[in-house]
Design a protein around this motif. Structure first.
Motif, mmCIF file in Angstrom:
data_model
loop_
_atom_site.group_PDB
_atom_site.id
_atom_site.type_symbol
_atom_site.label_atom_id
_atom_site.label_comp_id
_atom_site.label_asym_id
_atom_site.label_seq_id
_atom_site.Cartn_x
_atom_site.Cartn_y
_atom_site.Cartn_z
ATOM 1 N N ASN A 1 -6.735 6.287 5.373
ATOM 2 C CA ASN A 1 -6.929 6.842 4.034
ATOM 3 C C ASN A 1 -6.357 8.251 3.925
ATOM 4 O O ASN A 1 -5.741 8.613 2.916
ATOM 5 N N ALA A 2 -6.554 9.070 4.976
ATOM 6 C CA ALA A 2 -6.011 10.428 4.956
ATOM 7 C C ALA A 2 -4.484 10.410 4.950
ATOM 8 O O ALA A 2 -3.837 11.183 4.233
ATOM 9 N N LEU A 3 -3.875 9.519 5.730
ATOM 10 C CA LEU A 3 -2.419 9.410 5.740
ATOM 11 C C LEU A 3 -1.897 8.891 4.408
ATOM 12 O O LEU A 3 -0.847 9.332 3.923
ATOM 13 N N PHE A 4 -2.611 7.967 3.799
ATOM 14 C CA PHE A 4 -2.184 7.431 2.503
ATOM 15 C C PHE A 4 -2.231 8.505 1.418
ATOM 16 O O PHE A 4 -1.314 8.608 0.590
ATOM 17 N N ASP A 5 -3.292 9.335 1.412
ATOM 18 C CA ASP A 5 -3.385 10.416 0.427
ATOM 19 C C ASP A 5 -2.269 11.437 0.622
ATOM 20 O O ASP A 5 -1.683 11.932 -0.350
ATOM 21 N N ALA A 6 -1.973 11.766 1.890
ATOM 22 C CA ALA A 6 -0.897 12.723 2.153
ATOM 23 C C ALA A 6 0.456 12.155 1.745
ATOM 24 O O ALA A 6 1.306 12.878 1.212
ATOM 25 N N HIS A 7 0.667 10.856 1.968
ATOM 26 C CA HIS A 7 1.939 10.233 1.587
ATOM 27 C C HIS A 7 2.078 10.149 0.071
ATOM 28 O O HIS A 7 3.187 10.305 -0.465
ATOM 29 N N ARG A 8 0.982 9.938 -0.631
ATOM 30 C CA ARG A 8 1.053 9.867 -2.087
ATOM 31 C C ARG A 8 1.345 11.234 -2.691
ATOM 32 O O ARG A 8 2.055 11.340 -3.702
ATOM 33 N N ASP A 9 0.850 12.307 -2.068
ATOM 34 C CA ASP A 9 1.120 13.650 -2.572
ATOM 35 C C ASP A 9 2.538 14.099 -2.240
ATOM 36 O O ASP A 9 3.189 14.747 -3.056
ATOM 37 N N ASP A 10 3.015 13.776 -1.044
ATOM 38 C CA ASP A 10 4.349 14.199 -0.597
ATOM 39 C C ASP A 10 5.066 12.996 -0.005
ATOM 40 O O ASP A 10 5.074 12.790 1.211
ATOM 41 N N PRO A 11 5.679 12.145 -0.833
ATOM 42 C CA PRO A 11 6.308 10.921 -0.312
ATOM 43 C C PRO A 11 7.553 11.168 0.523
ATOM 44 O O PRO A 11 8.024 10.242 1.173
ATOM 45 N N GLU A 12 8.079 12.397 0.538
ATOM 46 C CA GLU A 12 9.270 12.655 1.338
ATOM 47 C C GLU A 12 8.931 12.987 2.794
ATOM 48 O O GLU A 12 9.841 13.123 3.611
ATOM 49 N N PHE A 13 7.647 13.124 3.135
ATOM 50 C CA PHE A 13 7.255 13.475 4.491
ATOM 51 C C PHE A 13 7.333 12.268 5.418
ATOM 52 O O PHE A 13 7.020 11.136 5.016
ATOM 53 N N GLY A 14 7.718 12.511 6.672
ATOM 54 C CA GLY A 14 7.643 11.507 7.714
ATOM 55 C C GLY A 14 6.262 11.480 8.341
ATOM 56 O O GLY A 14 5.353 12.218 7.947
#
Length: 269
Positions: free
Chosen positions: A33-46
């Protein structure tokens, strides 16, 4: 009967029946869930940057664990996959309410924002600034070594804290992922502001901020040249004489700081 046929003990079965989700599965679900929230905020991050964002959110994990969870949930960077010839930018979250009319009749009616990049001897530096179209003053800014959605939200919170009443103010920007992120949209709604986004590939839609950053870049180069002239010729072996030295701004090239004992208060703007 099932346990007897499968030759399983009944006690482990009843323990599983009372608690079908293990502690390890629960921990991995929180991490996902934490990784999904971070990816939704910054989709360009690896996955490496996503792991750092998850750690800041209180879900620490190893990079290998983050890579496995991101791979299973297909949380890939938008820049890591090749796009076809018909690749399009992300959809706008706001309409263009400015239409290249960068004028305002009063303060806190129209703000302009953009992000620029500076190369320094310590790496890249990203600056997000917010300008009031009425006074052409910078009302808020933020500086970071990474271009994340938090860069834009911090600049917005800084501007609102400095100006106060901003309800109904229009904030115009380009279609960068930072200004289309969930955090930035929620920040606009929290402050009662209205978002506005220009078109893709149209620099004129945000020309007022583009000209400001162009002037800022020129001033930085002038500052660097003045520091070089004051320093005079560099001694033998000095880093300034190295042929591979990056000719951009560095901390060692800055002039000495101005004295802080001022005789009158400083305008916060």
């Amino acid at each position: 009967m099932t346990c007897r046929v499968l030759q399983l003990a009944r006690q482990p079965y009843y323990r599983w029946l009372a608690n079908p989700i293990t502690d390890a599965e629960l921990v991995e679900a929180y991490r996902a869930n934490a990784l999904f929230d971070a990816h939704r905020d910054d989709p360009e991050f690896g996955y490496r940057y996503l792991v750092e964002e998850a750690r800041d959110a209180g879900e620490p994990m190893a990079e290998r664990t983050g890579w496995r969870i991101c791979s299973q949930n297909r949380l890939w960077s938008v820049f890591g996959k090749k796009r076809g010839k018909n690749g399009k930018a992300g959809p706008p979250v706001h309409d263009d309410l400015v239409e290249r009319d960068f004028t305002a009749e009063a303060p806190n009616r129209l703000w302009l924002s953009d992000i620029t990049e500076h190369s320094t001897g310590e790496g890249k530096l990203y600056i997000c600034a917010i300008k009031d179209a009425f006074s052409n003053r910078i009302v808020g800014y933020s500086i970071d070594s990474r271009m994340k959605s938090r860069l834009a939200t911090t600049a917005l919170d800084s501007a609102v804290a400095r100006r106060g009443d901003t309800a109904g103010c229009i904030l115009h920007s380009d279609r960068g992922s930072q200004f289309r992120s969930r955090k930035f949209v929620h920040a606009l709604n929290r402050h009662g502001m209205v978002g506005s986004i220009g078109r893709v590939g149209a620099a004129g839609d945000n020309a007022a901020m583009e000209s400001f950053f162009s002037l800022l870049q020129k001033n930085v180069l002038d500052l660097f040249s003045a520091a070089e002239e004051r320093a005079g010729p560099a001694p033998l072996g000095h880093p300034r004489t190295a042929p591979h030295r990056d000719p951009h701004l560095d901390r060692t090239d800055l002039p000495p700081a101005a004295p802080t004992n001022r005789s009158r208060p400083v305008d916060p703007d």
